[in-house]
Write an enzyme that holds these catalytic residues in place. Structure first.
Site, PDB file in Angstrom:
ATOM      1  N   GLU A 172      -6.052   3.004   0.750  1.00  0.00           N
ATOM      2  CA  GLU A 172      -5.422   2.425   1.939  1.00  0.00           C
ATOM      3  C   GLU A 172      -5.661   3.325   3.143  1.00  0.00           C
ATOM      4  O   GLU A 172      -4.774   3.516   3.974  1.00  0.00           O
ATOM      5  CB  GLU A 172      -3.918   2.248   1.739  1.00  0.00           C
ATOM      6  CG  GLU A 172      -3.565   1.314   0.597  1.00  0.00           C
ATOM      7  CD  GLU A 172      -2.086   0.939   0.604  1.00  0.00           C
ATOM      8  OE1 GLU A 172      -1.792  -0.242   0.801  1.00  0.00           O
ATOM      9  OE2 GLU A 172      -1.241   1.834   0.433  1.00  0.00           O
ATOM     10  N   CYS A 220       5.788  -3.570   3.876  1.00  0.00           N
ATOM     11  CA  CYS A 220       5.944  -2.635   4.995  1.00  0.00           C
ATOM     12  C   CYS A 220       5.538  -3.250   6.324  1.00  0.00           C
ATOM     13  O   CYS A 220       6.151  -2.979   7.355  1.00  0.00           O
ATOM     14  CB  CYS A 220       5.146  -1.365   4.735  1.00  0.00           C
ATOM     15  SG  CYS A 220       3.457  -1.658   4.205  1.00  0.00           S
TER      16      CYS A 220
END
Lengths: 629, 629
Positions: A309, A393
């Site tokens: 990520e 998120c």
């Protein structure tokens, strides 16, 4: 006025109203659609009720280690929204949620829904992986925002108690754990808490977390051994994943998980400002250059790899497989905004604007209820926004960014005021000489390059008005009260110093042609390609406008491209139209490779739309980088 | 002569000698360097000694579940090499190894070094993941090759016993497991065993494994449950990973792990031929089109994704991140060669040749001792061959492919002989009318397009000589005994039918200019780009020849490109030279994106080398696809 290196204090979101035709509707959709939808998701998935800390083994759902942070970001976003637009329903939800969160606090001050009930014996045993301090950080940010928005100190006091408890657990003093979080966040949150309360102990705790990071002997090593694990068997393989591979002051390449990196660098910039620490500032500037010159998508997206990520190597910016997490682009805005507090330098504002109008805004659908986690720059048609994610998120991060946007536009310094972003609206602040100043901004930015500012000091006073000249702009004109002015431009800001009277009017006109942009030749994935940009807005082609497929379109170098405002398209936006060449597909029926001279192309109409607006119509392919031919 | 659908029986590697200047030295290096180096690796890592089945708990190294296959492929390669070039040292190693492998066979016929000693209680409990039948398949292939090369039946008989034992365990009959292997291989091996022994039960067992695959109720589901696992928690998530998502007869897209797919499709083609099964043939042809028209790198590499070591979606052919495992390109050669046995069609031979000269040959260094597992089409300079791998499937697979290469060049059918590959050397076969035929081929292929064939029947006889006209060739000429001939070309083969006399001479001349090749416009990663190819050889640029970096070079559409044989370079090869444009790098010092009109370029000398030869000089960047500009 701030001391030391923090030369440019942002004007708070509580003082900056946004009401233009671009951002105004987005803040409204954020309030009317996004926040309610996210509240429902947090309720329906059990994230809110997890704070009842009533979970017992065997019950479903099992709270997750980072659910607290989702709820905290929603609460932060809702607080921002309440400050700029009162809403009784939202206020009631916020009040209820604050009560619930505070009720989950333990007698010792601990406040974490997961570890309180699911694995209480494991509290503080895996900082590397388990987001415990990260969750605390988001709760602290929510508490600060809530207090500043509503005046209520209830949540803030609870989080101060939690922070005070955390300070008894972690620190350099004998008997304390020398730990820090694998996912940075609490560091910048504690600086916010310090600024909101004036309590220097929170600044010291933030400084401890940042300076301890990456030191040897490595806390994550000893922590893993204490769990009976071999530190060599770390699933992410390298502490660079969480920027803990060496002390932060020695770091000079942006590495690892992109969101973590942005939150850390944001805290480093905050600490550089508060502590007058030139070494931290120098580290931030080195890291900034590495990001901005080698690892930044044209959309402001960052972190190309799904694998971590995050970051890979210099100039690795794949398009179809770009990760470019929405949270990471938001993190870039947070960091850029903090760098702007240290240096009023247009390169930070340029990056902030690039992210905002492209890689951040792409994260949310026009209807405000679907979200991208991943923001590729090309798609074969299989990438679409979702209503929610198990790892959620991004959606509430978008909500808090959009709701607090006004807070990123203006700053005050020792000699005046700076305008970083062009947003229609109004801001109030107080100058160094205690003059009260209102600025009223009118603009159709980013669709048009004209900005009109009305300056309203409560008494005539001399100060410098710094107006950002965007990096994308090759020619601008400036008028004060109708008179052309050639102002000096320093670090990307036109500086207009004069004695300002109430009603003085400043007009800036930024030339905003369609630009064909190319990437650094080391970006292999973009070589031979061109992207369209107009003003801060990066464009893309969508399959719905190009039925033959966007990947077979080529843009001749001399293509004539025209912008046109289309009020009926996607809520009203500027499209770019012109002629491109489309490869003839018939020769390809039974071939995957052909001699170049066997291929023919024919003219087609090209219509590009802003990148942020893609995937709001029929699903299809998409490309930001077009090939030239 | 074969019956049914197997119209074109390959002339065995035992009958086809290769001695040209291209492949001759490669077979010598394979024999003198590669096989000894791989033997040392198999010895040093414990792979050979694992067959002593003396491992006890706690001892190191612990044998691995697929070590047997590495040793088997080495043994197969060594057998091929012994057949074409006697070598007492190698013979001794082979003899020793055969004794050792046979000694590991259990009284019931079972022969697997891992499960015999490490987890004997888990025999046949996890076909999905554990490669047990795959290892058996490679041992069977080794045994067949060993018998055909040396005449010794020792290993073959052991493997027949093993196969017979396997047939008692697996099959559709009541009381047997209805299993098959997660990694295909035994299916094609059993067909080889059938052909070597004439025992139809091996063909039936292969057919069972192929037809059972993907049927419901799914064996991998029940097997997982028997292990106490939830089948939903399959690590690869989908049985498409191992082509077991539906019955093979219904499959129409190449999916999953690329090597597994190739081995399965090879077996399907074999069974279509042996069983006269038009449905299996139709499935093979559908799958072939999907691969050749949508999922094949220009290098013959296949399987773009590291994630599943395999296929993704149509036209997804990323360059820098290409997986393109060496074994998968070899698997493509195996499959193409089997399709050629069903249909003498140039598209299969074209793909076979494409893979051989590019994505297969790239797998081994010029010195024969280092190997690519992964074969990207662009590199930033961080990809290099290694001496060995923990998962060492590719090196011995290369060794067996190179040693047996002669077996891919010729085939005999009911009306004559076909030449699939142009390799200097000599082959002997027997025609349908029992005429004994020798063909002597002289050529400097792939560097020159001239091929001379001398036809030597032991008596004058009429038959058709089919000469492949490669798909890359736009113009060819043909002469028989000096006289120009316009032969009919059917399915990519020029058919010359006549009564052949000993000493008849056929000359073919293939025009072999440098071609600029483009990819299908749906291959987003190649759009706006061009690759250089000459004959079957795909070229690349290496950083060592282009100090400014290969990714900043653009090839003007009218670039004049010249081939030149450079005898001193990399063992002697044809380079392509010409003029390209290099972007001026100075404007990029402080920018990642610039307006296109701010960028300048200047002429530079371009030198392209064959892709297969890259990474044999100084490490650096590499690109196959150049942008046009």
């Amino acid at each position: 006025m701030a001391d030391g290196l923090r030369c440019w204090e942002p004007v708070s979101w509580t003082k900056a109203r946004v009401d233009d035709e671009f951002w105004g509707p987005r803040q409204r959709v954020n309030r009317e659609r996004t926040l309610p939808a996210q509240w429902r998701q947090c309720k329906d998935t059990g994230r809110v009720d997890a704070f009842r800390v009533g979970w017992r083994p065997g019950a479903e759902p099992v709270p997750h280690i980072f659910w607290d942070s989702d709820v905290a970001k929603w609460l932060e976003a809702a607080s921002y929204s309440l400050a700029i637009h009162p809403d009784p329903t939202l206020q009631a939800r916020v009040d209820e949620l604050v009560d619930l969160v505070v009720s989950a606090q333990q007698p010792d001050g601990y406040l974490n829904a997961y570890y309180t009930v699911v694995e209480p014996e494991k509290r503080w045993t895996n900082l590397r992986d388990c987001h415990e301090l990260y969750c605390a950080g988001h709760l602290i940010e929510a508490a600060v925002a809530h207090q500043q928005a509503t005046g209520s100190r209830k949540l803030l006091e609870a989080l101060c108690r939690y922070a005070d408890y955390i300070a008894t657990v972690f620190g350099p003093e004998p008997g304390k754990k020398r730990g820090y979080c694998g996912h940075e966040e609490i560091e910048l949150a504690l600086v916010r808490l310090y600024r909101a309360t004036g309590e220097a102990r929170y600044l010291r705790l933030s400084e401890y977390f940042v300076r301890e990071r990456g030191r040897q002997p490595h806390y994550f090593d000893s922590e893993a051994r204490a769990r009976g694990e071999d530190p060599q068997h770390y699933w992410a393989r390298t502490y660079a994943y969480c920027q803990a591979h060496k002390p932060v002051i020695e770091q000079d390449e942006v590495v690892g998980h992109a969101v973590r990196a942005m939150y850390l660098y944001s805290a480093m910039a905050d600490l550089a400002a508060e502590l007058n620490d030139e070494h931290l500032l120098a580290a931030c500037e080195r890291l900034w250059d590495d990001l901005a010159l080698r690892k930044l998508y044209i959309t402001g997206g960052i972190g190309p790899s799904h694998h971590n990520e995050g970051f890979t190597w210099a100039y690795d910016l794949p398009n179809t497989t770009a990760y470019a997490e929405t949270c990471a682009a938001i993190g870039l805005v947070l960091w850029a905004h903090r760098m702007l507090q240290l240096r009023c330098d247009g390169r930070y504002a340029d990056a902030m604007e690039r992210a905002l109008y492209n890689g951040v805004l792409s994260g949310v659908s026009l209807d405000g209820e679907r979200f991208f986690y991943v923001n590729p720059l090309a798609s074969n048609g299989d990438h679409h926004r979702q209503e929610w994610f198990d790892c959620a998120c991004c959606p509430p991060n978008l909500a808090r960014m959009i709701a607090s946007l006004g807070g990123y536009a203006y700053a005050r310094g020792s000699d005046g005021v700076a305008v970083h972003l062009y947003l229609g609206g109004e801001v109030g602040t107080r100058l160094a000489d205690d003059t009260s100043l209102r600025l009223i901004q009118r603009t159709r930015y980013p669709w048009e390059g004209s900005v009109a500012l009305t300056v309203e000091p409560d008494r005539p006073t001399e100060f410098t008005l710094r107006l950002r000249i965007p990096g994308w702009c090759r020619r601008h004109t400036l008028r004060v009260n109708g008179e052309p002015l050639r102002a000096c431009v320093a670090d990307g800001y036109a500086c207009v110093r004069r004695t300002w009277q109430a009603g003085d009017r400043v007009e800036v006109e930024f030339d905003m042609p369609v630009e064909q942009v190319v990437a650094h030749p080391s970006v292999a994935q973009d070589s031979g390609r061109v992207a369209l940009q107009r003003g801060p807005v990066v464009y893309c082609l969508e399959g719905v406008d190009h039925p033959g497929g966007v990947h077979r379109l080529a843009l001749p170098p001399d293509a004539r491209l025209r912008p046109r405002f289309d009020p009926g398209l996607l809520g009203g936006l500027v499209v770019i139209e012109g002629q491109a060449m489309a490869l003839d597909s018939r020769v390809w029926d039974r071939a995957l490779y052909l001699p170049a001279d066997a291929v023919r192309s024919s003219p087609v109409i090209l219509r590009a739309i802003p990148y942020f607006a893609w995937d709001n119509r029929e699903p299809g392919d998409m490309a930001v980088w077009l090939w030239r031919g």
